[in-house]
Design an enzyme around this catalytic site. Sequence first.
Site, mmCIF file in Angstrom:
data_model
loop_
_atom_site.group_PDB
_atom_site.id
_atom_site.type_symbol
_atom_site.label_atom_id
_atom_site.label_comp_id
_atom_site.label_asym_id
_atom_site.label_seq_id
_atom_site.Cartn_x
_atom_site.Cartn_y
_atom_site.Cartn_z
ATOM 1 N N LYS A 131 0.835 -1.206 0.000
ATOM 2 C CA LYS A 131 0.000 0.000 0.000
ATOM 3 C C LYS A 131 0.869 1.256 0.000
ATOM 4 O O LYS A 131 0.665 2.166 -0.802
ATOM 5 C CB LYS A 131 -0.930 -0.021 1.221
ATOM 6 C CG LYS A 131 -2.018 1.037 1.164
ATOM 7 C CD LYS A 131 -2.707 1.206 2.503
ATOM 8 C CE LYS A 131 -3.547 0.013 2.880
ATOM 9 N NZ LYS A 131 -4.939 0.118 2.455
ATOM 10 N N ARG A 155 -3.019 3.067 8.853
ATOM 11 C CA ARG A 155 -3.379 1.800 8.189
ATOM 12 C C ARG A 155 -2.189 0.870 8.094
ATOM 13 O O ARG A 155 -1.073 1.309 7.806
ATOM 14 C CB ARG A 155 -3.850 2.064 6.750
ATOM 15 C CG ARG A 155 -5.113 2.851 6.619
ATOM 16 C CD ARG A 155 -5.375 3.121 5.133
ATOM 17 N NE ARG A 155 -6.455 4.057 4.928
ATOM 18 C CZ ARG A 155 -7.726 3.691 4.738
ATOM 19 N NH1 ARG A 155 -8.052 2.422 4.737
ATOM 20 N NH2 ARG A 155 -8.662 4.601 4.572
ATOM 21 N N GLY A 184 -7.897 -7.740 5.360
ATOM 22 C CA GLY A 184 -8.678 -7.794 6.594
ATOM 23 C C GLY A 184 -7.969 -8.440 7.777
ATOM 24 O O GLY A 184 -8.550 -8.599 8.838
ATOM 25 N N MET A 188 -5.079 -7.420 9.292
ATOM 26 C CA MET A 188 -4.408 -6.527 10.243
ATOM 27 C C MET A 188 -5.243 -5.267 10.447
ATOM 28 O O MET A 188 -6.278 -5.100 9.828
ATOM 29 C CB MET A 188 -3.012 -6.204 9.740
ATOM 30 C CG MET A 188 -2.098 -7.407 9.836
ATOM 31 S SD MET A 188 -0.441 -7.005 9.339
ATOM 32 C CE MET A 188 -0.663 -6.484 7.671
ATOM 33 N N ARG A 195 -3.299 -1.045 -6.700
ATOM 34 C CA ARG A 195 -2.347 -2.151 -6.778
ATOM 35 C C ARG A 195 -2.652 -2.944 -8.038
ATOM 36 O O ARG A 195 -3.740 -2.809 -8.613
ATOM 37 C CB ARG A 195 -2.447 -3.055 -5.545
ATOM 38 C CG ARG A 195 -3.781 -3.686 -5.445
ATOM 39 C CD ARG A 195 -3.965 -4.463 -4.178
ATOM 40 N NE ARG A 195 -5.374 -4.761 -4.121
ATOM 41 C CZ ARG A 195 -6.027 -5.173 -3.068
ATOM 42 N NH1 ARG A 195 -5.407 -5.321 -1.932
ATOM 43 N NH2 ARG A 195 -7.302 -5.428 -3.134
ATOM 44 N N HIS A 239 -9.495 -31.318 5.988
ATOM 45 C CA HIS A 239 -9.246 -32.681 5.514
ATOM 46 C C HIS A 239 -9.818 -32.862 4.109
ATOM 47 O O HIS A 239 -9.144 -33.348 3.196
ATOM 48 C CB HIS A 239 -9.889 -33.668 6.485
ATOM 49 C CG HIS A 239 -9.744 -35.092 6.081
ATOM 50 N ND1 HIS A 239 -10.705 -35.761 5.379
ATOM 51 C CD2 HIS A 239 -8.727 -35.961 6.248
ATOM 52 C CE1 HIS A 239 -10.299 -37.000 5.149
ATOM 53 N NE2 HIS A 239 -9.100 -37.138 5.666
ATOM 54 N N ARG A 265 10.169 -48.832 -17.270
ATOM 55 C CA ARG A 265 10.667 -49.255 -15.965
ATOM 56 C C ARG A 265 10.307 -50.724 -15.740
ATOM 57 O O ARG A 265 9.153 -51.124 -15.940
ATOM 58 C CB ARG A 265 10.026 -48.409 -14.865
ATOM 59 C CG ARG A 265 10.504 -48.840 -13.493
ATOM 60 C CD ARG A 265 9.941 -47.991 -12.409
ATOM 61 N NE ARG A 265 8.552 -48.295 -12.151
ATOM 62 C CZ ARG A 265 7.793 -47.623 -11.286
ATOM 63 N NH1 ARG A 265 8.308 -46.586 -10.647
ATOM 64 N NH2 ARG A 265 6.550 -47.944 -11.088
ATOM 65 N N SER A 321 16.731 -41.228 -13.288
ATOM 66 C CA SER A 321 15.439 -40.555 -13.221
ATOM 67 C C SER A 321 15.049 -40.510 -11.748
ATOM 68 O O SER A 321 14.946 -41.551 -11.097
ATOM 69 C CB SER A 321 14.400 -41.331 -14.029
ATOM 70 O OG SER A 321 13.151 -40.685 -13.914
ATOM 71 N N ASN A 353 8.584 -39.504 -5.682
ATOM 72 C CA ASN A 353 7.499 -40.016 -4.811
ATOM 73 C C ASN A 353 8.115 -40.880 -3.723
ATOM 74 O O ASN A 353 7.916 -40.649 -2.526
ATOM 75 C CB ASN A 353 6.505 -40.874 -5.601
ATOM 76 C CG ASN A 353 5.843 -40.107 -6.713
ATOM 77 O OD1 ASN A 353 5.769 -38.887 -6.660
ATOM 78 N ND2 ASN A 353 5.369 -40.819 -7.725
ATOM 79 N N CYS A 395 10.653 -38.301 -12.541
ATOM 80 C CA CYS A 395 9.373 -38.866 -12.972
ATOM 81 C C CYS A 395 8.390 -39.016 -11.821
ATOM 82 O O CYS A 395 7.332 -39.601 -11.979
ATOM 83 C CB CYS A 395 9.577 -40.190 -13.695
ATOM 84 S SG CYS A 395 10.305 -41.468 -12.648
ATOM 85 N N TYR A 439 15.144 -33.172 -18.107
ATOM 86 C CA TYR A 439 13.706 -33.217 -18.386
ATOM 87 C C TYR A 439 12.904 -33.493 -17.123
ATOM 88 O O TYR A 439 13.428 -33.966 -16.127
ATOM 89 C CB TYR A 439 13.389 -34.280 -19.455
ATOM 90 C CG TYR A 439 13.586 -35.706 -18.997
ATOM 91 C CD1 TYR A 439 12.574 -36.401 -18.320
ATOM 92 C CD2 TYR A 439 14.791 -36.377 -19.228
ATOM 93 C CE1 TYR A 439 12.756 -37.695 -17.890
ATOM 94 C CE2 TYR A 439 14.984 -37.674 -18.801
ATOM 95 C CZ TYR A 439 13.961 -38.334 -18.123
ATOM 96 O OH TYR A 439 14.140 -39.616 -17.683
HETATM 97 C C1 PEP Z 1 8.562 -42.436 -7.730
HETATM 98 O O1 PEP Z 1 8.802 -43.112 -6.746
HETATM 99 O O2 PEP Z 1 8.706 -41.218 -7.769
HETATM 100 C C2 PEP Z 1 8.021 -43.067 -8.935
HETATM 101 C C3 PEP Z 1 7.839 -42.382 -10.037
HETATM 102 O O3 PEP Z 1 7.658 -44.364 -8.811
HETATM 103 P P1 PEP Z 1 6.269 -44.845 -8.240
HETATM 104 O O4 PEP Z 1 5.437 -43.663 -7.980
HETATM 105 O O5 PEP Z 1 5.710 -45.724 -9.295
HETATM 106 O O6 PEP Z 1 6.693 -45.584 -7.033
HETATM 107 MG MG MG Z 2 8.917 -45.268 -6.999
#
Ligand code: PEP
Ligand code: MG
Length: 902
Positions: free
Chosen positions: A27, A96, A105, A107, A340, A456, A635, A786, A790, A854, A874
């Site tokens: 502001k 302000r 809203g 502060m 703004r 949730h 894979r 790769s 996950n 991946c 990639y």
């Molecule tokens: C991973 O673990 O990131 C992966 C791509 O393999 P998955 O999700 O199949 O275990």
């Molecule tokens: Mg995996």
Amino acid sequence: MSENKDQKFVYDFTEGNKDLKDLLGGKGANLAEMTNLGLPVPPGFTITTEACKVYLDSGDEPPALRDEVSAHLDALERSMGKKLGQADDPLLVSVRSGAKFSMPGMMDTVLNIGLSDESVTGLAAQAGDERFAWDSYRRLIQMFGKTVLGVDGELFEDALDEAKAAKKVAVDTDLDAADLKKLVARFKEIVTAEAGRDFPQDPREQMDLAIHAVFDSWNTDRAKLYRRQERIPGDLGTAVNVCSMVFGNLGPDSGTGVAFTRDPASGHQGVYGDYLQNAQGEDVVAGIRNTVPLADLESIDKASYDQLMQIMETLENHYRDLCDIEFTIERGQLWMLQTRVGKRTAGAAFRIATQLVDQGLIDEAEALQRVNGAQLAQLMFPRFDDGATTELLGRGIAASPGAAVGKAVFDSYTAVKWSRSGEKVILIRRETNPDDLDGMIAAEGILTSRGGKTSHAAVVARGMGKTCVCGAEDLEVDTKRRRMTVGGTVVEEGDVVSIDGSTGKVYLGEVPVVPSPVVEYFEGRMHAGADDADELVQAVHRIMAYADRVRRLRVRANADNAEDALRARRFGAQGIGLCRTEHMFLGERREMVEKLILADTDEEREEALKALLPLQKKDFVELFEAMDGLPVTVRLLDPPLHEFLPDITELSVRVALAEARKDANENDLRLLQAVHRLHEQNPMLGLRGVRLGLVIPGLFGMQVRAIAEAAAERVEAKGDPRAEIMIPLVGTVQELEIVRDESEAVIAEVARKTGVDLKLALGTMIELPRAALTAGQIAEAAEFFSFGTNDLTQTVWGFSRDDVEASFFTAYLEKGIFGVSPFETIDKDGVGALVRDAAAAGRATRPDLKLGVCGEHGGDPESVHFFHEVGLDYVSCSPFRIPVARLEAGRAAAQSAGSDSR
Ligand code: PEP
Ligand code: MG
């Protein structure tokens, strides 16, 4: 906080500019910018966020602040020709808050500072309006009492209601000066009783206390919670703007309004906004009287209207973007109170960016920064037909985008039962908990009457990519009677409802859904150059083309079959980064896998593998054909084998019943033994990935043979297959070496037999901490890495994703332990650090090592930027997220190019 001796804590509006948001807040920086543009901004000054930080750290304002404020107040008084709180003609100011990031809203703000028992009469005389003066004074005591002195605001509201009741009127505008005078006396009594001190009559004391209150309001619980949710750092502090008051409630030639330089929904230029005559900003918010469209101001006050249009044009050309504005007209004089760069819908963001390029205000690189992947993702959901007329039931928080239609159900059990019989259902709950998970999975969408963006329901729905509206508080959900009521409408179990997770709207009945034009475009069913291509599609096309031109990261797809691969290709995938082969062992083929698992002898095992080989090969031929000329990373089998066997409880019951009948089936008995043998406490950390390949002879060999034979067949068919073989869950180079030797032997054999010179790259996933930590060694045996982020996230945090997301992630998010799930956005400090170091170590061993990712993070905007920074080649993500990854890869490249040249 160390204090620099020459540090300046107060900036006049004439001293700042729009780039000083860190110091002056959004502001303050924009008020300064407008002042310097010569626009009519009421004079004032800004106390910096640095002063706030000193105050919050030490409990006291910096010693130099008082004198600096005095000097700026003197200058302000000189320029206004009157003193703060001057008895016969008081200068009044507003105090302000204004942080770097907008926290609407959250502060505090105090208006009309400078009024006292004495100066209220001066104001009345100057304004020629006694009622106005006393109303301003009562507003000051009310706001000051509540925000500065901590008096319960209800007490003032109650007193106001009593005053109205005594006079038998409904609205406060019907109270006259005498009533308000009495009310002021009452308010002062409340302050004295509740705060243990009188309302301060000294205007400077009022101002200083208000400044401290604004500093303190940075750390209220609601502000902290908001920051956690919006991921705003907690140590920024707020600036404080002290600004001379202007009044929109001085009669019909006064008023207040908001305006946008273009439509924040469509992006079109025009006159957008609202105006309220004879009112202050808070009256607009309170909604006591109805505003009129901004265009009506032209007939109310043409001179101010023309001036405002002129200013809006100036602002837009200056900020080179859509601006939103708050203004006040005091007796025919227009004042700018705030501007703004304005919020806009996803579609408008793309349209505005290209419109501004066409107007010559920004270049393409900047247009790319004006949009983002989250907005593009929003544009890719199917949406409800705008033209449809369906009864709007209510509105909640747009928690997870999409348009879902289904029959209302009020418990998880019914959701599952009905969806199994082919019904589409919307699960409606007050709020959800982990017991509702099955129902949430079964439902088309989730609707709750309680909870916010991190409830949730919201967190789980977003994780599942399921439409969700939460916190629709107008809905009274009665799960016992299986119904909800909204106003007079009752929705019973089985009635159809439609929910829009992009707007939070809830409708009764079925709203027709139309596919997203942006997806039609990516699918190739609509061309940007076609006559019927709308402006949005053209804008998306132009920005995507630019992103593709500048990005360094390539984008591949996670796809397991030809159909997904073809879609991914249409969406712009430059290869497949992950083909999970486990999906190829399900359905009818599950029986063959059972045979493999149950095999007692080498012959039985070989027979089972032999039966699987041609089916696997066929899968790969189709995939390589779909991705002809592009890399396809296959894979080898990853999940624990028991996933292919029947459920242990079901099978035990079947066998027990059969035994009781004395007709136990030999195969079932063997299966049960195998299920027991393969049962694991922690399957995620058990016999899976490369470990399977090492203990089940011939399994990986069969897969490699299928890949090699498929590639050879494609070469013979004059195709251009680019297969890459990837080994999952490697923890040490020795595992990889063994599989590698076996694979190379198989490939050489296929090459010999077919006479095709096969070049198949062999690489590994990096998805265990040990693999990341020994990446330098692993790279000796891998042509590519790769990152499986996950599993890497699961193993680095020690989280079992399927268990933790639904159980305690909501609590973690609420407590601010993380602002977003580490499964959604890469945890840079932990998992990300391993990725960065492993990439560097791998490349140190093998400079041409190809690096990709991946895990799900490959399609997450913020994570894509991180992968760009750490130099991966990639990212690979699900087909639907490819456009988002392309866009963000472009933005990341343009951003780093921008910072390099700076
Ligand atoms: C991973 O673990 O990131 C992966 C791509 O393999 P998955 O999700 O199949 O275990
Ligand atoms: Mg995996």
